[in-house]
Design an enzyme around this catalytic site. Structure first.
Site, short mmCIF file in Angstrom:
data_model
loop_
_atom_site.label_atom_id
_atom_site.label_comp_id
_atom_site.label_asym_id
_atom_site.label_seq_id
_atom_site.Cartn_x
_atom_site.Cartn_y
_atom_site.Cartn_z
N ASP A 66 0.82 -1.22 0.00
CA ASP A 66 0.00 0.00 0.00
C ASP A 66 0.86 1.27 0.00
O ASP A 66 0.32 2.37 -0.05
CB ASP A 66 -1.01 -0.01 1.17
CG ASP A 66 -0.37 -0.18 2.53
OD1 ASP A 66 0.64 -0.92 2.63
OD2 ASP A 66 -0.87 0.41 3.51
N HIS A 67 2.19 1.10 0.03
CA HIS A 67 3.07 2.27 0.01
C HIS A 67 3.95 2.36 -1.24
O HIS A 67 4.66 3.35 -1.42
CB HIS A 67 3.95 2.29 1.28
CG HIS A 67 3.13 2.43 2.52
ND1 HIS A 67 2.98 3.63 3.19
CD2 HIS A 67 2.35 1.53 3.17
CE1 HIS A 67 2.16 3.44 4.22
NE2 HIS A 67 1.76 2.19 4.22
ZN LIG Z 1 0.42 0.81 5.18
ZN LIG Z 2 2.95 -1.23 6.52
#
Ligand SMILES: [Zn+2]
Ligand SMILES: [Zn+2]
Length: 314
Positions: A66-67
């Protein structure tokens, strides 16, 4: 001189409720920086009219998808759009291999130079240094190696008080000395620096604390920053889940802001279980009243007096 942070994504793990995974654009004067690049970051840039070609530095906090799952798409698009300006990526060492593997597998060669600067979780490290700004990493505590980023303006030179009549007999190098804070002597008379100059503008700062469990030691890295982004994945009722997954709660984010005596807290990395964010906001404010939500599209202008908060309007 502009110093601002725009939120492109502020959800954790999944995209949900119209929110996207983590990404932010930091602007400092004419320099643009991307922090984290969750899936969909390119589309968020188009949606919010971010001038993506201006970004020359990308900072990745850690290798949870998610990054950074939006990164290879962005790098490839830059190539397709004919980018020639070099790009520097700062992130965990494995990221360089991941990017190279993806490029090799598709037999892609980028038309611009990609530089890679590995980050470490070994204390506070200077990773970017320009005449106006420095960026440091500092270690967070998460399930895998993760760093935060501190954007720190440099203190400028002193300003000459042009209305001072004592300036008349000064030479060019005296002015340089004055701007550096030194006293000057003219015809045997010494002038105190403060009598001929004004103090430089106060240096501003922004700290980004990506995924982390509650970590009071962070205080030493982010003391007194103008704006602190701290993750607040869960509300306090989920404190056990937060500690098991090495995330923070709203109250813990507020506690860090209070400990570090920051001026303004912005919370983000929201769990998909919260469709409405008013309750998490209220909870964080109960510890640190000067808290705002990382609503996507919002721009936080870091002024010397206070943070100006501009909501995105379509
Ligand atoms: Zn995250
Ligand atoms: Zn994380």
């Amino acid at each position: 001189l502009n110093f601002s942070v725009q939120i492109l994504g502020s959800n954790s793990a999944l995209a949900a409720h119209g929110r996207f995974p983590t990404a932010q654009v930091v602007q400092h004067n004419n320099s643009f920086f991307l922090i984290d690049c969750g899936e969909g970051t390119q589309m968020r840039m188009s949606h919010f009219h971010v001038k993506r070609s201006k970004i020359q530095h990308i900072f990745i906090s850690h290798l949870h998808g998610d990054h950074y799952f939006g990164l290879i798409g962005l790098l490839t698009s830059y190539h397709l759009m004919g980018r020639t300006a070099p790009l520097t990526i700062y992130g965990p060492p494995l990221l360089e291999e991941i990017i190279q593997l993806q490029l090799n597998a598709s037999n892609s060669q980028l038309g611009y130079t990609l530089q890679f600067v590995p980050t470490t979780t070994d204390g506070k490290q200077l990773i970017y240094d320009s005449p106006e700004l420095q960026v440091f990493t500092f270690p967070l505590k998460h399930r895998i190696d993760t760093t935060g980023f501190l954007f720190q303006e440099k203190v400028g030179k002193r300003k000459i008080n042009k209305s001072s009549t004592a300036l008349l007999g000064l030479q060019a190098n005296d002015f340089l000395s004055l701007r550096d804070g030194k006293n000057v002597a003219v015809n045997g008379h010494t002038f105190e620096n403060e009598s001929l100059t004004f103090a430089p503008p106060v240096a501003r700062s922004y700290a980004y604390c990506s995924d982390t469990c509650f970590l009071p030691e962070l205080k030493e890295y982010i003391q007194g920053v103008d704006l602190l982004y701290h993750e607040a994945t869960f509300m306090q009722e989920e404190a056990l889940k937060a500690s098991q997954t090495f995330h923070s709660t709203t109250l813990q984010a507020g506690e860090i802001a209070k400990l570090a005596e920051v001026k303004q807290l912005v919370i983000g990395h929201f769990s998909s279980k919260y469709a409405d964010l008013e309750a998490p906001l209220k909870e964080a404010k109960s510890v640190f009243p000067n808290t705002i939500l990382a609503i996507e599209g919002s721009v936080f202008q870091i002024e010397r007096a206070a943070i100006q908060h501009l909501n995105y309007s379509h």
